[in-house]
Design a protein around this motif. Sequence first.
Motif, PDB file in Angstrom:
ATOM      1  N   THR A  33       0.825  -1.205   0.000  1.00 30.14           N
ATOM      2  CA  THR A  33       0.000   0.000   0.000  1.00 30.14           C
ATOM      3  C   THR A  33       0.860   1.257   0.000  1.00 30.14           C
ATOM      4  OG1 THR A  33      -0.204  -0.112   2.432  1.00 30.14           O
ATOM      5  CG2 THR A  33      -1.961  -1.123   1.118  1.00 30.14           C
ATOM      6  N   GLY A  34       2.015   1.199   0.683  1.00 30.77           N
ATOM      7  CA  GLY A  34       2.927   2.337   0.639  1.00 30.77           C
ATOM      8  C   GLY A  34       3.463   2.571  -0.758  1.00 30.77           C
ATOM      9  N   LEU A  35       3.822   1.483  -1.459  1.00 31.03           N
ATOM     10  CA  LEU A  35       4.311   1.591  -2.833  1.00 31.03           C
ATOM     11  C   LEU A  35       3.222   2.124  -3.761  1.00 31.03           C
ATOM     12  CD1 LEU A  35       6.513   1.038  -4.951  1.00 31.03           C
ATOM     13  CD2 LEU A  35       5.617  -1.306  -5.130  1.00 31.03           C
ATOM     14  N   CYS A  36       1.988   1.656  -3.555  1.00 29.36           N
ATOM     15  CA  CYS A  36       0.888   2.141  -4.389  1.00 29.36           C
ATOM     16  C   CYS A  36       0.645   3.633  -4.168  1.00 29.36           C
ATOM     17  CB  CYS A  36      -0.384   1.354  -4.096  1.00 29.36           C
ATOM     18  SG  CYS A  36      -0.341  -0.341  -4.741  1.00 29.36           S
ATOM     19  N   GLY A  37       0.746   4.081  -2.929  1.00 31.31           N
ATOM     20  CA  GLY A  37       0.609   5.508  -2.667  1.00 31.31           C
ATOM     21  C   GLY A  37       1.676   6.317  -3.367  1.00 31.31           C
ATOM     22  N   LEU A  38       2.899   5.790  -3.380  1.00 28.71           N
ATOM     23  CA  LEU A  38       4.004   6.478  -4.037  1.00 28.71           C
ATOM     24  C   LEU A  38       3.818   6.497  -5.555  1.00 28.71           C
ATOM     25  CD1 LEU A  38       7.701   6.340  -3.129  1.00 28.71           C
ATOM     26  CD2 LEU A  38       7.084   5.762  -5.459  1.00 28.71           C
ATOM     27  N   LEU A  39       3.409   5.358  -6.149  1.00 29.65           N
ATOM     28  CA  LEU A  39       3.255   5.266  -7.592  1.00 29.65           C
ATOM     29  C   LEU A  39       2.024   6.006  -8.108  1.00 29.65           C
ATOM     30  CD1 LEU A  39       4.201   1.506  -8.189  1.00 29.65           C
ATOM     31  CD2 LEU A  39       5.607   3.529  -8.612  1.00 29.65           C
ATOM     32  N   ALA A  40       0.983   6.088  -7.282  1.00 28.24           N
ATOM     33  CA  ALA A  40      -0.246   6.757  -7.719  1.00 28.24           C
ATOM     34  C   ALA A  40      -0.123   8.272  -7.685  1.00 28.24           C
ATOM     35  CB  ALA A  40      -1.418   6.313  -6.845  1.00 28.24           C
ATOM     36  N   ALA A  41       0.873   8.781  -7.011  1.00 32.00           N
ATOM     37  CA  ALA A  41       1.063  10.236  -6.939  1.00 32.00           C
ATOM     38  C   ALA A  41       1.316  10.794  -8.343  1.00 32.00           C
ATOM     39  CB  ALA A  41       2.241  10.560  -6.019  1.00 32.00           C
ATOM     40  N   PRO A  42       0.815  12.014  -8.620  1.00 35.85           N
ATOM     41  CA  PRO A  42       0.899  12.575  -9.978  1.00 35.85           C
ATOM     42  C   PRO A  42       2.258  13.170 -10.318  1.00 35.85           C
ATOM     43  CG  PRO A  42      -0.208  14.119  -8.539  1.00 35.85           C
ATOM     44  CD  PRO A  42       0.062  12.888  -7.705  1.00 35.85           C
ATOM     45  N   VAL A  43       3.299  12.651  -9.724  1.00 36.64           N
ATOM     46  CA  VAL A  43       4.667  13.098 -10.015  1.00 36.64           C
ATOM     47  C   VAL A  43       5.555  11.868 -10.068  1.00 36.64           C
ATOM     48  CG1 VAL A  43       4.368  15.352  -8.899  1.00 36.64           C
ATOM     49  CG2 VAL A  43       5.225  13.419  -7.571  1.00 36.64           C
ATOM     50  N   SER A  44       6.717  12.007 -10.666  1.00 33.20           N
ATOM     51  CA  SER A  44       7.680  10.915 -10.675  1.00 33.20           C
ATOM     52  C   SER A  44       8.722  11.170  -9.599  1.00 33.20           C
ATOM     53  CB  SER A  44       8.349  10.791 -12.043  1.00 33.20           C
ATOM     54  OG  SER A  44       9.017  11.990 -12.374  1.00 33.20           O
ATOM     55  N   ILE A  45       9.307  10.109  -9.095  1.00 35.95           N
ATOM     56  CA  ILE A  45      10.338  10.217  -8.077  1.00 35.95           C
ATOM     57  C   ILE A  45      11.530   9.385  -8.523  1.00 35.95           C
ATOM     58  CG2 ILE A  45       9.339   8.304  -6.752  1.00 35.95           C
ATOM     59  CD1 ILE A  45      10.334   9.643  -4.190  1.00 35.95           C
ATOM     60  N   ASP A  46      12.708   9.838  -8.216  1.00 34.27           N
ATOM     61  CA  ASP A  46      13.919   9.092  -8.541  1.00 34.27           C
ATOM     62  C   ASP A  46      13.807   7.673  -7.970  1.00 34.27           C
ATOM     63  OD1 ASP A  46      17.007   9.295  -9.300  1.00 34.27           O
ATOM     64  OD2 ASP A  46      16.840   8.244  -7.385  1.00 34.27           O
ATOM     65  N   PRO A  47      14.104   6.647  -8.789  1.00 35.40           N
ATOM     66  CA  PRO A  47      13.938   5.261  -8.319  1.00 35.40           C
ATOM     67  C   PRO A  47      14.694   4.945  -7.027  1.00 35.40           C
ATOM     68  CG  PRO A  47      14.299   5.306 -10.689  1.00 35.40           C
ATOM     69  CD  PRO A  47      14.516   6.705 -10.195  1.00 35.40           C
ATOM     70  N   VAL A  48      15.893   5.504  -6.885  1.00 34.04           N
ATOM     71  CA  VAL A  48      16.665   5.245  -5.666  1.00 34.04           C
ATOM     72  C   VAL A  48      15.962   5.854  -4.453  1.00 34.04           C
ATOM     73  CG1 VAL A  48      18.846   5.655  -4.476  1.00 34.04           C
ATOM     74  CG2 VAL A  48      18.840   5.073  -6.913  1.00 34.04           C
ATOM     75  N   LEU A  49      15.463   7.083  -4.620  1.00 32.90           N
ATOM     76  CA  LEU A  49      14.746   7.727  -3.512  1.00 32.90           C
ATOM     77  C   LEU A  49      13.429   7.003  -3.232  1.00 32.90           C
ATOM     78  CD1 LEU A  49      15.339  11.525  -4.271  1.00 32.90           C
ATOM     79  CD2 LEU A  49      16.515  10.068  -2.610  1.00 32.90           C
ATOM     80  N   GLY A  50      12.769   6.558  -4.302  1.00 38.69           N
ATOM     81  CA  GLY A  50      11.528   5.813  -4.111  1.00 38.69           C
ATOM     82  C   GLY A  50      11.768   4.521  -3.348  1.00 38.69           C
ATOM     83  N   PHE A  51      12.821   3.800  -3.722  1.00 44.20           N
ATOM     84  CA  PHE A  51      13.174   2.569  -2.999  1.00 44.20           C
ATOM     85  C   PHE A  51      13.494   2.868  -1.541  1.00 44.20           C
ATOM     86  CE2 PHE A  51      16.492  -0.273  -1.399  1.00 44.20           C
ATOM     87  CZ  PHE A  51      15.855  -1.508  -1.522  1.00 44.20           C
ATOM     88  N   THR A  52      14.220   3.964  -1.314  1.00 45.10           N
ATOM     89  CA  THR A  52      14.579   4.346   0.056  1.00 45.10           C
ATOM     90  C   THR A  52      13.335   4.631   0.883  1.00 45.10           C
ATOM     91  OG1 THR A  52      16.674   5.274  -0.705  1.00 45.10           O
ATOM     92  CG2 THR A  52      15.894   5.975   1.464  1.00 45.10           C
ATOM     93  N   ALA A  53      12.374   5.340   0.287  1.00 48.18           N
ATOM     94  CA  ALA A  53      11.132   5.667   0.999  1.00 48.18           C
ATOM     95  C   ALA A  53      10.368   4.405   1.388  1.00 48.18           C
ATOM     96  CB  ALA A  53      10.266   6.578   0.139  1.00 48.18           C
ATOM     97  N   ILE A  54      10.231   3.470   0.444  1.00 45.19           N
ATOM     98  CA  ILE A  54       9.508   2.231   0.736  1.00 45.19           C
ATOM     99  C   ILE A  54      10.259   1.389   1.754  1.00 45.19           C
ATOM    100  CG2 ILE A  54       8.577   0.115  -0.254  1.00 45.19           C
ATOM    101  CD1 ILE A  54       7.102   2.758  -0.969  1.00 45.19           C
ATOM    102  N   LEU A  55      11.580   1.380   1.657  1.00 46.04           N
ATOM    103  CA  LEU A  55      12.381   0.647   2.651  1.00 46.04           C
ATOM    104  C   LEU A  55      12.166   1.221   4.045  1.00 46.04           C
ATOM    105  CD1 LEU A  55      14.540  -1.512   3.246  1.00 46.04           C
ATOM    106  CD2 LEU A  55      16.274   0.230   2.781  1.00 46.04           C
ATOM    107  N   CYS A  56      12.129   2.545   4.146  1.00 47.12           N
ATOM    108  CA  CYS A  56      11.897   3.177   5.456  1.00 47.12           C
ATOM    109  C   CYS A  56      10.520   2.834   5.999  1.00 47.12           C
ATOM    110  CB  CYS A  56      12.053   4.690   5.332  1.00 47.12           C
ATOM    111  SG  CYS A  56      13.751   5.245   5.099  1.00 47.12           S
TER     112      CYS A  56
END
Length: 303
Positions: A33-56
């Motif tokens: 659900t955290g990943l879906c929230g990140l991917l559904a957002a209307p902006v793109s995020i750097d993959p490394v930062l996105g991975f870091t956010a989900i890991l946290c």
Amino acid sequence: MSTAPAPTIPLPTDWRDFFALTKPRVMSLVIFTGLCGLLAAPVSIDPVLGFTAILCIAVGAGGSAALNQWWEADLDAQMKRTASRPLPAGRMDRKAARDFGVALSVASVLVMGLAISWLAAAILALSIVYYAVVYTIWLKPRTPQNIVIGGGAGAFPPMIGWIAATGRIELMPVLLFAIIFFWTPPHFWALALFVETDYAKAGIPMMPVVAGHRSTRRQILVYAVLLLPLSLAPFWLEVAGWLYGASALLLSGVFLLLSLRVAVFRGGATDGDMRPEKRLFGYSVIYLFALFAMLVADRFLIG
């Protein structure tokens, strides 16, 4: 010759016990659900930062789960469903579990703040405190509304994922929070109906123990009725497209039908027939995965 009993040697702790403290099955839903929230957002995020956010998010959830098991070790020992966990089974020292939970929790918040944003870190910290303290220590042993109020603990991940991508709290992550919040009571009460004896033995005031099966079933239906329009709100408010809207209508409709079956069922634990409750519990997990998956599909396929 001494007849004194030999001292009990604790079972050795290995990495699997520490991993079990994080409640990996629950964590899988948190990560998704955290990943879906990140991917559904209307902006793109750097993959490394996105991975870091989900890991946290995952590490924070694991830390709060470890603290939950540290605090509830004595209760877990009284319940068949949880007696084999590392602490009640005697495979781990309670202090080690506590320190492990604190370390994961603090590290996840600090990394989220330094690498992503302090707003996302603050919401992550709130979710950890909500689950480990508000729900575990205060709500769960004191009120049959523990799951209702405590549902907020599991509703934070998609909001955190969205904030990690956008840096803002907006309408959509609030709706995602609300969907999980209203999904939580029927999900957990369906489980509580067929493991009621465990909760009663441990003295935990879950709704079936305190209010009985009939009242619990009625309340499951009420939440399922409320969940149907709420799940459609992102479509009605035009923050999600028709693919999500059609999927939400179908998925929530089935959820409502299964909840209705539980509400009118006259069987129960005494006659050994808990099939409606078990079907609802099993489907409720599939429901949340599918609903959030369709949200992401709508974002990328329909735009």
